[in-house]
Design an enzyme around this catalytic site. Structure first.
Site, short mmCIF file in Angstrom:
data_model
loop_
_atom_site.label_atom_id
_atom_site.label_comp_id
_atom_site.label_asym_id
_atom_site.label_seq_id
_atom_site.Cartn_x
_atom_site.Cartn_y
_atom_site.Cartn_z
N ASP A 58 0.60 -1.46 -0.18
CA ASP A 58 -0.19 0.41 -0.27
C ASP A 58 0.47 1.61 -0.10
O ASP A 58 1.55 1.15 -0.10
CB ASP A 58 -1.65 -0.58 1.08
CG ASP A 58 -0.71 -0.58 2.50
OD1 ASP A 58 1.23 -0.53 2.29
OD2 ASP A 58 -1.10 -1.02 3.66
N HIS A 100 -6.93 -4.69 10.87
CA HIS A 100 -7.28 -3.96 8.81
C HIS A 100 -5.32 -5.07 9.33
O HIS A 100 -5.24 -5.13 9.65
CB HIS A 100 -6.93 -2.96 8.85
CG HIS A 100 -6.04 -1.97 9.19
ND1 HIS A 100 -5.43 -0.51 9.54
CD2 HIS A 100 -3.85 -2.55 9.21
CE1 HIS A 100 -4.61 -0.73 9.71
NE2 HIS A 100 -4.05 -1.54 9.71
N ASN A 138 -6.74 -2.77 15.16
CA ASN A 138 -8.25 -2.47 13.99
C ASN A 138 -8.95 -4.08 13.54
O ASN A 138 -9.63 -4.45 12.68
CB ASN A 138 -9.04 -1.91 13.95
CG ASN A 138 -8.68 -1.04 12.96
OD1 ASN A 138 -7.84 -1.73 12.05
ND2 ASN A 138 -9.42 -0.08 12.05
N GLU A 187 -8.98 -1.76 5.93
CA GLU A 187 -10.31 -1.54 6.62
C GLU A 187 -11.63 -1.93 7.72
O GLU A 187 -12.07 -2.29 6.33
CB GLU A 187 -10.85 -0.33 6.71
CG GLU A 187 -9.26 0.64 6.65
CD GLU A 187 -8.01 1.10 8.11
OE1 GLU A 187 -8.83 -0.19 8.74
OE2 GLU A 187 -7.81 1.66 7.84
C1 F6R Z 1 1.57 -2.13 6.30
C2 F6R Z 1 0.29 -1.91 6.44
C3 F6R Z 1 -0.48 -2.13 7.54
C4 F6R Z 1 0.42 -2.30 8.88
C5 F6R Z 1 -0.50 -2.33 9.67
C6 F6R Z 1 0.61 -2.67 11.30
O1 F6R Z 1 2.04 -1.86 4.83
O2 F6R Z 1 -0.30 -2.83 5.35
O3 F6R Z 1 -1.63 -3.03 7.23
O4 F6R Z 1 0.58 -3.73 8.68
O5 F6R Z 1 -1.11 -1.03 9.88
O6 F6R Z 1 1.60 -1.50 11.68
P1 F6R Z 1 2.74 -1.75 11.87
O7 F6R Z 1 3.69 -2.57 11.74
O8 F6R Z 1 3.28 0.18 12.07
O9 F6R Z 1 2.01 -1.35 13.23
#
Ligand code: F6R
Length: 252
Positions: free
Chosen positions: A67, A138, A136, A143
């Site tokens: 992403d 995701h 959450n 989301e």
């Molecule tokens: C990042 C992504 C997100 C993260 C998630 C956890 O490319 O796609 O889904 O993997 O938000 O983020 P962290 O590792 O910062 O807790």
């Protein structure tokens, strides 16, 4: 889903790097799916170390990131393009042209997403997908919602994700409100998936994933329970709220 619980973040990162190493040594043309965020940084450091020690050669590998924020250029320090160069690509020998991160400046994210999926397909599909999980639940930027994207394209970020990710920005107002993300279908097509989670901040999401025994778009990570080769690698803090008797999955 296979489950590996580690004592620490370091052990989680090493175990993940061990699996990437095993897959890369077996297939030097590997197509990797990569994530940004805090979670995989330890894994990337391990990969860099092993590359510098001559163990890992990425010269024939390809990668596709999950992403990117809409509106941020690749040079913006908060962009995922920048993050990947800084945390991994500048330190290993993966050719630039083989490292793909979605373009946050595309003026047609829907069409752009289709061409990104096409490129993944033309590369032979993702062999090994690394994922983090949002507090959450995701996955990438899919989301919790009534419906999830199947293909890659634009999404609107939730308040919680904006809040969670504001730690990387000077202020919350500067966090983009939308992103281009690989869709759930694009992710589920990966041949093998490693879902990483560490710390108490992820404990609730991991407990919901493993204890509810339900698949729901309101916990996008739960769709991974349907994948035939998905492994959760988490530290004991992230695992701390799981009730082992009620668990969906197989503890390694
Ligand atoms: C990042 C992504 C997100 C993260 C998630 C956890 O490319 O796609 O889904 O993997 O938000 O983020 P962290 O590792 O910062 O807790």
């Amino acid at each position: 889903m296979k489950i590996i619980v580690t004592e620490s973040y370091e052990e989680m990162s090493k175990k993940t790097a061990d699996i990437i190493e095993e897959e890369l040594l077996a297939n030097d043309n590997i197509v990797l799916g990569l994530a940004t965020g805090s979670t995989p940084i330890g894994t990337y450091n391990e990969l860099i170390r092993r590359h510098l020690e001559g163990i890992l050669d990425f010269s024939n590998a390809k990668s596709f990131n999950l992403d990117e924020y809409i509106g941020l250029s690749a040079e913006d320090v908060n962009s995922y393009n920048y993050f990947m160069k800084d945390k991994l690509f500048d330190h290993i020998n993966l050719p630039n042209e083989n490292a793909h991160v979605p373009d946050g400046l595309t003026d047609d994210p829907e069409n752009y997403g289709d061409s990104y999926d096409k490129l993944i397909k033309e590369s032979g599909g993702i062999d090994l997908q690394i994922l983090g999980i949002g507090a959450n639940g995701h996955i990438a930027f899919n989301e919790p919602a009534e419906e999830l994207r199947y293909t890659t394209g634009p999404v609107v970020l939730t308040e919680q994700t904006i809040e969670d990710n504001s730690r990387f920005f000077e202020s919350k107002d500067l966090v983009p409100t939308s992103a281009v993300t690989m869709g759930m279908g694009s992710i589920m097509k990966a041949k093998r998936i490693l879902l990483l989670a560490n710390g108490l901040g992820k404990a609730d999401a991991i407990a919901q994933l493993l204890n509810s025994k339900k698949i729901t778009t309101f916990l996008p990570a739960s769709l991974l329970l349907l994948h035939s080769d998905a492994t959760l690698i988490c530290d004991k803090e992230a695992f701390s709220q799981v009730n082992i008797e009620d668990m969906a999955g197989e503890l390694a």
